[in-house]
Design a protein around this motif. Structure first.
Motif, short mmCIF file in Angstrom:
data_model
loop_
_atom_site.label_atom_id
_atom_site.label_comp_id
_atom_site.label_asym_id
_atom_site.label_seq_id
_atom_site.Cartn_x
_atom_site.Cartn_y
_atom_site.Cartn_z
N CYS A 14 0.81 -1.22 0.00
CA CYS A 14 0.00 0.00 0.00
C CYS A 14 0.85 1.28 0.00
CB CYS A 14 -0.92 0.02 1.21
SG CYS A 14 -2.05 -1.38 1.26
N GLU A 15 2.11 1.16 0.36
CA GLU A 15 2.95 2.35 0.47
C GLU A 15 4.16 2.30 -0.45
OE1 GLU A 15 3.42 1.73 4.55
OE2 GLU A 15 1.27 2.04 4.76
N GLY A 16 4.07 1.55 -1.54
CA GLY A 16 5.17 1.41 -2.47
C GLY A 16 5.46 2.70 -3.23
N PRO A 17 6.06 2.57 -4.40
CA PRO A 17 6.41 3.74 -5.21
C PRO A 17 5.20 4.61 -5.55
CG PRO A 17 7.35 1.73 -6.15
CD PRO A 17 6.50 1.33 -5.00
N SER A 18 4.05 3.97 -5.71
CA SER A 18 2.80 4.70 -5.97
C SER A 18 1.84 4.38 -4.82
CB SER A 18 2.17 4.26 -7.29
OG SER A 18 3.04 4.48 -8.36
N PRO A 19 1.93 5.15 -3.72
CA PRO A 19 1.07 4.84 -2.55
C PRO A 19 -0.41 4.83 -2.91
CG PRO A 19 2.68 6.54 -2.02
CD PRO A 19 2.75 6.32 -3.51
N CYS A 20 -1.12 3.92 -2.30
CA CYS A 20 -2.55 3.79 -2.55
C CYS A 20 -3.27 5.00 -1.95
CB CYS A 20 -3.07 2.51 -1.91
SG CYS A 20 -4.85 2.29 -2.09
N PRO A 21 -4.13 5.65 -2.72
CA PRO A 21 -4.86 6.81 -2.21
C PRO A 21 -5.90 6.43 -1.15
CG PRO A 21 -5.57 6.30 -4.45
CD PRO A 21 -4.42 5.39 -4.13
N LEU A 22 -6.22 5.15 -1.02
CA LEU A 22 -7.20 4.71 -0.04
C LEU A 22 -6.57 4.30 1.29
CD1 LEU A 22 -9.31 2.41 -2.40
CD2 LEU A 22 -9.78 4.78 -1.75
N ALA A 23 -5.26 4.33 1.39
CA ALA A 23 -4.54 3.79 2.55
C ALA A 23 -5.06 4.33 3.89
CB ALA A 23 -3.05 4.06 2.42
N ALA A 24 -5.43 5.57 3.95
CA ALA A 24 -5.86 6.17 5.21
C ALA A 24 -7.16 5.57 5.76
CB ALA A 24 -6.03 7.68 5.05
N GLY A 25 -8.05 5.12 4.87
CA GLY A 25 -9.32 4.61 5.35
C GLY A 25 -9.66 3.21 4.87
N CYS A 26 -8.69 2.51 4.33
CA CYS A 26 -8.95 1.19 3.74
C CYS A 26 -8.92 0.09 4.79
CB CYS A 26 -7.91 0.90 2.65
SG CYS A 26 -8.17 -0.67 1.82
N ARG A 27 -9.84 -0.84 4.67
CA ARG A 27 -9.90 -1.97 5.58
C ARG A 27 -9.39 -3.26 4.92
NH1 ARG A 27 -15.84 -1.35 7.99
NH2 ARG A 27 -15.05 -2.01 10.00
N LEU A 28 -9.11 -3.17 3.62
CA LEU A 28 -8.65 -4.34 2.88
C LEU A 28 -7.30 -4.84 3.38
CD1 LEU A 28 -8.98 -6.38 0.58
CD2 LEU A 28 -7.93 -4.68 -0.95
N ARG A 29 -6.39 -3.93 3.65
CA ARG A 29 -5.05 -4.32 4.10
C ARG A 29 -5.12 -5.18 5.37
NH1 ARG A 29 -0.04 -0.17 5.17
NH2 ARG A 29 1.58 -1.75 5.32
N GLY A 30 -5.94 -4.77 6.33
CA GLY A 30 -6.09 -5.53 7.58
C GLY A 30 -6.71 -6.89 7.34
N ALA A 31 -7.69 -6.95 6.45
CA ALA A 31 -8.34 -8.22 6.14
C ALA A 31 -7.36 -9.18 5.46
CB ALA A 31 -9.56 -8.00 5.25
N LEU A 32 -6.55 -8.65 4.55
CA LEU A 32 -5.56 -9.49 3.88
C LEU A 32 -4.48 -9.96 4.86
CD1 LEU A 32 -5.16 -7.58 0.50
CD2 LEU A 32 -6.26 -9.80 0.88
N ARG A 33 -4.11 -9.11 5.80
CA ARG A 33 -3.11 -9.49 6.81
C ARG A 33 -3.66 -10.62 7.68
NH1 ARG A 33 2.05 -9.89 7.33
NH2 ARG A 33 2.95 -9.01 9.17
#
Length: 145
Positions: free
Chosen positions: A91-110
Motif C-alpha cells: 500500500c505504500e510502495g512507489p505509488s502509494p494507494c490513495p485509499l490507505a488512510a481509510g482502507c480496511r482491505l489491508r487488515g483483512a488481507l493481513r
C-alpha cells in the motif's frame, strides 16, 4: 497468495531429503530430480543449511542430509522464512494507494495471511512425506540419469 519459487523448491528439497533413507544426494542431483536450474537449487540449499535444516558436505562421500531440526521443522516456519514478513499488498510502495488512510482491505488481507500461516504451523515435514507422498518422491529421484 502464491508461493515464491524458492519457497516451493525449499519445501520440495526438504521433502526429498526426508525420504532419502540414508542416501545423500548432491545439490546437482536434487536440482535434476526437481527439474530446476542448479544455481537456483544451490541458493535454496545454502539458505536451508544456514537455517540448520540440512547438512551439506562437499567432496567424495558428501551430499545433502536432513538435520534433526529439519525433520521436525514446521512447514509454516519454513514458508514464513522464505516468503518474508511482507504484506500481501504493498500500500505504500512507489505509488502509494490513495485509499490507505481509510482502507480496511489491508487488515483483512493481513488476517488472511496469518490464518494461512497458522494452518501450516502445526504441520511438520514428517507429516507431509507420509502416505503416498514418500514413495512418489523416491520414484522421482530414481529417474534416469
Amino acid at each position: 497468495m502464491r508461493l515464491l519459487r524458492s519457497t516451493d523448491l525449499a519445501l520440495r528439497v526438504l521433502m526429498r531429503l526426508a525420504v532419502a533413507d540414508g542416501s545423500t544426494p548432491t545439490t546437482r542431483q536434487v536440482a535434476e530430480d526437481m527439474d530446476v536450474p542448479y544455481t537456483h537449487a544451490a541458493k535454496v540449499v545454502a539458505e536451508l543449511q544456514h537455517l540448520g535444516l540440512l547438512d551439506a558436505r562437499r567432496g567424495r562421500g558428501g551430499g545433502l542430509s536432513l538435520t534433526e531440526r529439519g525433520r521436525t521443522a514446521s512447514v509454516g516456519a519454513v514458508v514464513r522464512t522464505f516468503e518474508g514478513d511482507g504484506d500481501v499488498v504493498d500500500c505504500e510502495g512507489p505509488s502509494p494507494c490513495p485509499l490507505a488512510a481509510g482502507c480496511r482491505l489491508r487488515g483483512a488481507l493481513r488476517r488472511a495471511q496469518e490464518a494461512f500461516y497458522a494452518a501450516l504451523d502445526p504441520v511438520t515435514l514428517q507429516d507431509i512425506v507420509t502416505g503416498p507422498t514418500g514413495p512418489l518422491l523416491l520414484g522421482i529421484s530414481a529417474g534416469p540419469r
